[in-house]
Design an enzyme around this catalytic site. Structure first.
Site, PDB file in Angstrom:
ATOM      1  N   ASP A  27       2.462  14.940   0.932  1.00  0.00           N
ATOM      2  CA  ASP A  27       1.477  15.834   1.211  1.00  0.00           C
ATOM      3  C   ASP A  27       0.781  15.448   2.492  1.00  0.00           C
ATOM      4  OD1 ASP A  27       0.642  13.793  -1.027  1.00  0.00           O
ATOM      5  OD2 ASP A  27      -1.193  14.747  -0.061  1.00  0.00           O
ATOM      6  N   THR A  71      -7.607  -1.503  -0.220  1.00  0.00           N
ATOM      7  CA  THR A  71      -8.362  -1.581  -1.415  1.00  0.00           C
ATOM      8  C   THR A  71      -8.991  -2.998  -1.618  1.00  0.00           C
ATOM      9  OG1 THR A  71      -6.134  -0.757  -1.938  1.00  0.00           O
ATOM     10  CG2 THR A  71      -8.009  -0.645  -3.902  1.00  0.00           C
ATOM     11  N   ASN A  92      -4.834 -10.842  -4.018  1.00  0.00           N
ATOM     12  CA  ASN A  92      -4.737 -10.447  -2.698  1.00  0.00           C
ATOM     13  C   ASN A  92      -4.205  -8.777  -2.886  1.00  0.00           C
ATOM     14  OD1 ASN A  92      -2.293 -11.147  -3.349  1.00  0.00           O
ATOM     15  ND2 ASN A  92      -1.423 -11.822  -1.389  1.00  0.00           N
ATOM     16  N   GLN A 112       2.133  -6.248  -2.825  1.00  0.00           N
ATOM     17  CA  GLN A 112       2.455  -6.151  -1.376  1.00  0.00           C
ATOM     18  C   GLN A 112       3.693  -5.492  -1.161  1.00  0.00           C
ATOM     19  OE1 GLN A 112       1.759  -9.791  -2.555  1.00  0.00           O
ATOM     20  NE2 GLN A 112      -0.161  -8.898  -2.560  1.00  0.00           N
ATOM     21  N   ASP A 114       0.867  -1.264   0.063  1.00  0.00           N
ATOM     22  CA  ASP A 114      -0.191   0.169  -0.017  1.00  0.00           C
ATOM     23  C   ASP A 114       1.078   1.123   0.258  1.00  0.00           C
ATOM     24  OD1 ASP A 114      -2.304  -1.573   0.292  1.00  0.00           O
ATOM     25  OD2 ASP A 114      -1.988  -1.786   2.471  1.00  0.00           O
ATOM     26  N   LYS A 147       1.958   1.917  -5.109  1.00  0.00           N
ATOM     27  CA  LYS A 147       2.306   1.529  -6.515  1.00  0.00           C
ATOM     28  C   LYS A 147       1.547   1.795  -7.478  1.00  0.00           C
ATOM     29  CE  LYS A 147       2.688  -2.706  -4.527  1.00  0.00           C
ATOM     30  NZ  LYS A 147       2.821  -2.421  -3.078  1.00  0.00           N
ATOM     31  N   GLY A 193      -4.348  -4.993  -4.900  1.00  0.00           N
ATOM     32  CA  GLY A 193      -5.548  -4.056  -5.409  1.00  0.00           C
ATOM     33  C   GLY A 193      -5.021  -2.705  -5.591  1.00  0.00           C
ATOM     34  N   HIS A 194      -5.283  -2.265  -6.776  1.00  0.00           N
ATOM     35  CA  HIS A 194      -4.768  -0.672  -7.009  1.00  0.00           C
ATOM     36  C   HIS A 194      -6.249  -0.291  -7.939  1.00  0.00           C
ATOM     37  CE1 HIS A 194      -1.858  -2.708  -9.588  1.00  0.00           C
ATOM     38  NE2 HIS A 194      -2.510  -1.992 -10.446  1.00  0.00           N
ATOM     39  N   ARG A 204       4.195 -29.567  -4.372  1.00  0.00           N
ATOM     40  CA  ARG A 204       4.217 -30.231  -5.439  1.00  0.00           C
ATOM     41  C   ARG A 204       2.852 -30.996  -5.840  1.00  0.00           C
ATOM     42  NH1 ARG A 204       9.877 -32.459  -3.878  1.00  0.00           N
ATOM     43  NH2 ARG A 204       8.756 -32.571  -2.108  1.00  0.00           N
ATOM     44  N   ARG A 212     -10.253  -2.820   4.974  1.00  0.00           N
ATOM     45  CA  ARG A 212      -9.802  -2.868   6.640  1.00  0.00           C
ATOM     46  C   ARG A 212      -9.217  -1.503   6.680  1.00  0.00           C
ATOM     47  NH1 ARG A 212      -6.452  -8.211   7.392  1.00  0.00           N
ATOM     48  NH2 ARG A 212      -6.034  -7.778   5.223  1.00  0.00           N
TER      49      ARG A 212
HETATM   50  P1  IMP Z   1      -2.357 -12.876   2.373  1.00  0.00           P
HETATM   51  O1  IMP Z   1      -1.510 -12.450   1.234  1.00  0.00           O
HETATM   52  O2  IMP Z   1      -3.797 -12.708   1.943  1.00  0.00           O
HETATM   53  O3  IMP Z   1      -2.062 -14.549   2.825  1.00  0.00           O
HETATM   54  O4  IMP Z   1      -2.203 -12.032   3.625  1.00  0.00           O
HETATM   55  C1  IMP Z   1      -0.967 -12.077   4.618  1.00  0.00           C
HETATM   56  C2  IMP Z   1      -0.771 -10.906   4.840  1.00  0.00           C
HETATM   57  O5  IMP Z   1      -0.469  -9.951   3.874  1.00  0.00           O
HETATM   58  C3  IMP Z   1      -1.797  -9.925   5.514  1.00  0.00           C
HETATM   59  O6  IMP Z   1      -1.209  -8.960   6.572  1.00  0.00           O
HETATM   60  C4  IMP Z   1      -2.293  -9.046   4.588  1.00  0.00           C
HETATM   61  O7  IMP Z   1      -3.110  -8.086   5.115  1.00  0.00           O
HETATM   62  C5  IMP Z   1      -0.973  -8.792   3.840  1.00  0.00           C
HETATM   63  N1  IMP Z   1      -1.360  -8.208   2.510  1.00  0.00           N
HETATM   64  C6  IMP Z   1      -1.781  -9.138   1.324  1.00  0.00           C
HETATM   65  N2  IMP Z   1      -1.941  -8.452   0.119  1.00  0.00           N
HETATM   66  C7  IMP Z   1      -1.625  -6.958   0.538  1.00  0.00           C
HETATM   67  C8  IMP Z   1      -1.696  -5.922  -0.090  1.00  0.00           C
HETATM   68  O8  IMP Z   1      -1.701  -5.927  -1.332  1.00  0.00           O
HETATM   69  N3  IMP Z   1      -1.145  -4.848   0.600  1.00  0.00           N
HETATM   70  C9  IMP Z   1      -1.100  -4.642   1.893  1.00  0.00           C
HETATM   71  N4  IMP Z   1      -1.073  -5.666   2.630  1.00  0.00           N
HETATM   72  C10 IMP Z   1      -1.314  -7.094   1.805  1.00  0.00           C
END
Ligand code: IMP
Length: 432
Positions: free
Chosen positions: A335, A301, A38, A226, A13, A16, A40-41, A146, A305
């Site tokens: 900013d 996103t 997982n 991430q 976050d 990016k 998102g943008h 595997r 949360r």
């Molecule tokens: P998972 O990737 O869903 O297994 O989550 C594992 C950890 O990575 C958790 O703390 C999520 O909140 C965090 N996480 C996964 N994807 C993102 C992302 O795109 N941005 C920020 N945190 C992420």
């Protein structure tokens, strides 16, 4: 001219989306190499907003090739849903605009379910990770174990039943142990057959395609998801995601040799945030933390949360610079700091009475670390929309210079609002 790898240098976050969007306009090929939906943008192109999770950013730009590499875990349902959402916005994703690695792993509904079951069970024992519940971890486990079903398996229905058998031997044993109903073989076969037709047209031998593109001089952008502190090896384990998020993974997760990766751009937020559980030494539980969260719109996103917020941690980003081999950073959301009387930057930690310059790897030691701060004077002027150094107050420039010095990497880009053009360009990573 070079290729560019974009990685998050904190806990994800970092902003990016905007930077990748800016770079994808200059790229010929945009490649995802780890993670899944997982991430998102939101991309804003010509005033239209597109939400992407699994698809690489290039997919919404005509003439660009988007590639999902072998290092990504693909939920076919999420892939189809994302393509359908884009179609409603007038963007048709075709095999001309998207290719998916034949050797990428699939996320199935049993992975998503298992992620949720485990998180719910862990909530009761206080050990939950706070995952996105998308099935990312369970799918990577099957890959390393595997027994995963991969994209190419969708094309070979004769051998698929045996692979599903192997997968279910493991999962049903696990489910019995967790007190869950077993999954039927037929259900998985049906799930896979129902998506095969939609996924297979995009299947590609990605390593060969990238090799060909590289030889022809295409500009390749590797889009990390991430952040480094969520890396399975280098992050705050076990509160991490299940993939390598560092720049080296751009090679392993796409099939391109590391020598061709080029410029490593670390996206770095001017303060720190984290979603989910886990250590966060500079976290602020006071009104400043709240100020950063509100002003920075710090809500996930993907999951919506609320993000935890805190001061900039230079010790952690310095570690990111090292493990990624970061050439330069894109500093975002400066900013958000406008108007604060003073700003703190963490330069190291105090652990059991000793001063250390990096976060130790052990979870218990991380929990005992107390940040050592330096304090800088804030600025009252607005930096929103600044497009040159001359537009920035002296204290803001001082803050940026201090960050550069402490992390050991220069600022290549400085972003001063969500708008694309509100960026101070110091170095164009493709031209470096
Ligand atoms: P998972 O990737 O869903 O297994 O989550 C594992 C950890 O990575 C958790 O703390 C999520 O909140 C965090 N996480 C996964 N994807 C993102 C992302 O795109 N941005 C920020 N945190 C992420």
């Amino acid at each position: 001219m070079t290729n560019v790898v974009v990685v998050g240098s904190q806990w994800g976050d970092e902003g990016k989306g905007k930077i990748v969007d800016w770079l994808s306009e200059r790229a010929d090929v945009v490649v995802r190499f780890q993670g899944g939906h997982n991430a998102g943008h939101t991309l804003v192109i010509d005033g239209v907003s597109y939400k992407l999770s699994l698809l690489p950013s290039g997919v919404v730009r005509p003439g660009k090739l988007a590639v999902i590499g072998n290092g990504v875990v693909i939920d076919p349902h999420a892939l189809i849903a994302e393509m359908e959402r884009l179609a409603k916005q007038g963007v048709t994703v075709t095999p001309e605009s998207l290719r998916i690695a034949d050797n990428a792993t699939l996320i199935l509904s049993l992975h998503r379910e298992l992620d949720g079951i485990r998180e719910d069970a862990a909530s009761n024992s206080g050990t939950k990770i706070g995952t996105t519940r998308r099935g990312i971890g369970p799918a990577y486990e099957d890959k390393v174990g595997r027994r995963a079903i991969r994209v190419m398996d969708l094309a070979d229905l004769d051998t698929l039943p045996a692979k599903v058998d192997r997968l279910l031997t493991h999962h049903n044993a696990l489910r019995r142990g967790l007190g869950e109903a077993e999954v039927a073989h037929a259900a998985i076969m049906e799930e896979l057959s129902s998506v095969a037709e939609r996924v297979l047209p995009f299947m590609e031998t990605v390593w060969a395609l990238l090799d060909q593109k590289r030889r022809k001089g295409a500009r390749i952008l590797f889009e990390g998801a991430q952040g480094t502190l969520l890396d399975i090896d280098h992050g705050t384990y076990p509160f991490v995601t299940s993939s390598n998020t560092v720049a080296g993974q751009a090679a392993a997760g796409s099939g391109m040799g590391p020598g061709a990766l080029g410029y490593i751009l670390g996206i770095t937020k001017a303060y720190t945030t984290r979603v989910g559980e886990g250590p966060f030494p500079t976290e602020l539980h006071d009104e400043i933390g709240q100020f950063l969260g509100e002003k920075g719109h710090e809500f996930g996103t993907v999951t919506g949360r609320k993000r935890r917020c805190g001061w900039f941690d230079a010790a952690l980003v310095r570690q990111s610079v090292a493990v990624n081999g970061i050439t330069g950073i894109a500093l975002t959301k400066l900013d958000v700091l406008d108007g604060l009387d003073e700003l703190k930057i963490c330069v190291g930690y105090k652990l059991d009475g000793e001063e250390i310059d990096h976060l130790p790897a052990a979870q218990a030691a991380q929990a005992r670390c107390e940040p050592i701060y330096i304090t800088l004077e804030g600025w009252k002027e607005s930096t929103v929309g600044a497009r040159s150094w001359a537009d920035l107050p002296a204290q803001a420039i001082k803050y940026v210079r201090q960050v550069e010095e402490l992390i050991g990497a220069p600022v290549a880009l400085l972003s001063t609002s969500p708008e694309r053009d509100d960026t101070i360009l110091v170095t164009d990573p493709f031209e470096d």
